[in-house]
Scaffold this active site. Sequence first.
Site, PDB file in Angstrom:
ATOM      1  N   SER A 102       0.833  -1.200   0.000  1.00 14.34           N
ATOM      2  CA  SER A 102       0.000   0.000   0.000  1.00 14.34           C
ATOM      3  C   SER A 102       0.875   1.260   0.000  1.00 14.34           C
ATOM      4  CB  SER A 102      -0.954  -0.072   1.197  1.00 14.34           C
ATOM      5  OG  SER A 102      -1.932   0.909   1.107  1.00 14.34           O
ATOM      6  N   ASP A 152     -10.274  -3.783  -5.474  1.00 17.92           N
ATOM      7  CA  ASP A 152      -9.566  -2.894  -4.548  1.00 17.92           C
ATOM      8  C   ASP A 152     -10.191  -1.498  -4.629  1.00 17.92           C
ATOM      9  OD1 ASP A 152      -7.717  -1.244  -3.237  1.00 17.92           O
ATOM     10  OD2 ASP A 152      -6.024  -2.508  -3.820  1.00 17.92           O
ATOM     11  N   HIS A 183      -8.203  -4.540  -1.002  1.00 20.00           N
ATOM     12  CA  HIS A 183      -6.888  -3.931  -0.775  1.00 20.00           C
ATOM     13  C   HIS A 183      -6.011  -4.763   0.169  1.00 20.00           C
ATOM     14  CE1 HIS A 183      -4.282  -0.452  -1.215  1.00 20.00           C
ATOM     15  NE2 HIS A 183      -4.146  -0.341   0.094  1.00 20.00           N
TER      16      HIS A 183
HETATM   17  C1  MLT Z   1      -1.370   6.076  -0.104  1.00 16.78           C
HETATM   18  O1  MLT Z   1      -1.724   7.107   0.417  1.00 16.78           O
HETATM   19  O2  MLT Z   1      -0.194   5.764  -0.257  1.00 16.78           O
HETATM   20  C2  MLT Z   1      -2.446   5.172  -0.579  1.00 16.78           C
HETATM   21  O3  MLT Z   1      -3.684   5.811  -0.473  1.00 16.78           O
HETATM   22  C3  MLT Z   1      -2.461   3.893   0.145  1.00 16.78           C
HETATM   23  C4  MLT Z   1      -2.691   4.108   1.598  1.00 16.78           C
HETATM   24  O4  MLT Z   1      -3.825   4.195   2.034  1.00 16.78           O
HETATM   25  O5  MLT Z   1      -1.731   4.186   2.316  1.00 16.78           O
END
Ligand code: MLT
Length: 202
Positions: A102, A152, A183
């Site tokens: 992520s 996702d 996700h």
């Molecule tokens: C991010 O901000 O890198 C993406 O939205 C994934 C997350 O939720 O961290």
Amino acid sequence: MKHLFQKGGNPDNPTLLLLHGTGGTEQDLLPLARIIDDSANVLSVRGNVLENGMPRFFRRLAEGVFDEKDLVERTAELNKFLDEAAEQYEFNRKRIIAVGYSNGANIAASLLFHHEDSLLGASLHHPMVPRRGIVLPDLSNRHVFIAAGLNDPLCSPEESEELNTMLVQAGADVTLHWENRGHQLSGAEVDAARVWYGALYK
Ligand code: MLT
């Protein structure tokens, strides 16, 4: 940067760079490293940015909307930290393979986008496109595994395809793995990453 380092079986073994998701720590992905390669060095880093107390690797303006200036600066900071850590712990700087989930996958992709020699490869779990409108460096000889979810909500299948295309056009060898899920990081995709890694680096 706050981190932990575990020495592998041999100093020239690859080093797995573990990059957690939002709200995670350097402890989170340690079990994955053991599954993917239990003889690798492990460098696990905690993101330097806090969002309501949750560690991240760069700031965002809203969910899925990145603060690009901060992303670029934090990516350079992480790349420099990799140089320093390789000296301090005496591992091979040229053999770092990122494993990111992520937000951690996003900064790993950003390393590939901005710093040609930062990573030898990357296993990106549920990444987004970190940045658009720039020319990517030459990524030939770089191998990338992308695990994406068909459902996702943060990263659409179209965005995973877009990232795949951008990396392939830059010369990277990309394996795109689909899960019929959202996700979350699944055991099946970690297993697929282990097989991908084993064929290339073991
Ligand atoms: C991010 O901000 O890198 C993406 O939205 C994934 C997350 O939720 O961290």
